[in-house]
Design an enzyme around this catalytic site. Structure first.
Site, short mmCIF file in Angstrom:
data_model
loop_
_atom_site.label_atom_id
_atom_site.label_comp_id
_atom_site.label_asym_id
_atom_site.label_seq_id
_atom_site.Cartn_x
_atom_site.Cartn_y
_atom_site.Cartn_z
N GLN A 138 -4.45 -1.71 9.67
CA GLN A 138 -4.68 -2.96 9.59
C GLN A 138 -5.03 -3.77 10.01
O GLN A 138 -5.22 -4.64 11.42
CB GLN A 138 -3.10 -3.24 8.91
CG GLN A 138 -3.02 -4.86 7.77
CD GLN A 138 -3.96 -4.50 6.52
OE1 GLN A 138 -3.95 -3.54 6.33
NE2 GLN A 138 -4.29 -5.51 5.71
N ASP A 198 -10.93 3.00 3.92
CA ASP A 198 -11.57 2.24 3.24
C ASP A 198 -13.22 1.56 3.81
O ASP A 198 -13.29 0.36 3.39
CB ASP A 198 -10.64 0.89 5.22
CG ASP A 198 -9.98 -0.27 5.22
OD1 ASP A 198 -9.72 -0.59 3.98
OD2 ASP A 198 -9.04 -0.35 5.94
N LYS A 240 0.53 -0.90 0.11
CA LYS A 240 0.34 -0.40 0.01
C LYS A 240 0.57 1.69 -0.15
O LYS A 240 0.52 2.69 -0.77
CB LYS A 240 -0.94 0.12 1.39
CG LYS A 240 -2.11 -1.39 0.99
CD LYS A 240 -2.96 -0.98 1.99
CE LYS A 240 -4.11 -2.39 2.50
NZ LYS A 240 -4.20 -2.74 3.52
N1 GUN Z 1 -7.37 -6.92 5.89
C1 GUN Z 1 -7.27 -7.09 4.65
N2 GUN Z 1 -8.24 -6.28 3.81
C2 GUN Z 1 -8.16 -5.44 4.44
C3 GUN Z 1 -8.48 -4.25 3.95
O1 GUN Z 1 -9.22 -3.97 2.54
N3 GUN Z 1 -8.76 -3.20 4.73
C4 GUN Z 1 -8.30 -3.79 5.88
N4 GUN Z 1 -7.68 -2.42 6.53
N5 GUN Z 1 -7.43 -4.51 6.47
C5 GUN Z 1 -7.02 -5.12 6.35
#
Ligand code: GUN
Length: 296
Positions: free
Chosen positions: A97, A120, A53
């Protein structure tokens, strides 16, 4: 029928080029979108997602603020960080995350994020807006799936869709997005899960199958209608001694066999994965435009 591969890397590259041009235009006006990423603990899969990311942000001109905290971080410390990021004008998007270590209260953390910075799309305010069809940050993986379907010219309107999996991150939101009365909705959706009595019966009816169960070989060829569109959201690590890392990634679909029956199919890796990060970048740019009083 031999399926055509939906190339998520290519669709993601096209969208990232559009976003890069957009951030360059914004920069000329003194606007730099900023994304804060928060990672608690040392889970290797989470670490590699977070690194990907941050790299993607750099590549398209988004300022990235890296916050890596030890596994024993307290709820108070994490909440204080979220509060600081909520108030920081350089930050337009906050991503915590998931999953968080067990001792932390995940829903309290998500609730603390300013909905205007919730790129998100996990805050209940954004989830609620999505459900009632108001403008909201859409969660990245389901939004990426919609983009893949639309850009591959798949007819969603009136289609029978089987969603396999009911997570808050993929299954529930994609089902919701596909039933909206909108140009990218109007589908008839069945949501299957671990308590579904006869999974194969439901999946066999589907024109579009969305596999988000988190288990390899959940979707086998006998469950797939000839010509169906198959979207594989699974990311499963399988031991593989021939790989330097000791593992390889597989999805939830038996790709070999299913690709002989489907009309279109996403590979793992290189299908849905690259789109998730792209939609995060997209939401961050939208958030920066909104914060600057521009139409997003
Ligand atoms: N863990 C797995 N997929 C995601 C996501 O799209 N965003 C976040 N913050 N955590 C995740």
């Amino acid at each position: 029928m031999a399926a055509k591969i939906i190339d998520g890397k290519q669709v993601a590259a096209d969208m990232r080029a559009e976003l890069k041009a957009e951030t360059a235009r914004l920069k000329a006006e003194g606007i730099v979108p900023g994304l804060a990423v928060v990672l608690v603990g040392e889970d290797p899969a989470s670490q590699s997602y977070v690194t990907a990311k941050e790299r993607a942000c750099e590549e398209i001109g988004i300022y990235s603020d890296d916050n890596r905290l030890p596994a024993d971080t307290t709820q108070e410390t994490l909440m204080a960080l979220v509060d600081k990021l909520n108030k920081d004008p350089k930050i337009n998007g906050i991503l915590v995350q998931l999953p968080l270590p067990k001792h932390l209260n995940e829903s309290a953390v998500l609730l603390a994020i300013d909905p205007a910075k919730d790129v998100d799309g996990f805050h209940p305010v954004n989830v609620g807006k999505m459900v009632v069809g108001e403008e909201a940050f859409l969660p990245c993986t389901p939004h990426g799936i919609i983009q893949l379907l639309v850009r591959s010219k798949v007819k969603i309107d009136g289609a029978e869709v089987a969603v396999v999996g009911r997570s808050n991150i993929v299954g529930k939101p994609i089902a919701n997005m596909l039933i909206q009365k909108s140009p990218t909705g109007n589908a008839t959706v069945t949501v299957c899960h671990t308590r579904t009595r006869n999974l194969a019966d439901h999946v066999r009816r589907a024109d579009i199958i969305i596999a988000a169960a988190g288990r390899p070989n959940t979707i086998t060829a006998d469950m797939v209608k000839e010509g169906a569109v198959v979207i594989d959201v699974g990311v499963n690590r399988i031991n593989d001694a021939t790989k330097k890392s000791g593992f390889r990634l597989v999805g939830d679909v038996d790709f070999e066999a299913v690709s002989k029956k489907a009309s279109l199919i996403t590979p793992v890796p290189g299908g849905v994965g690259p789109m998730t990060i792209t939609m995060l970048l997209y939401n961050t740019v939208v958030s920066a435009k909104r914060a600057a009083g521009k139409k997003a």
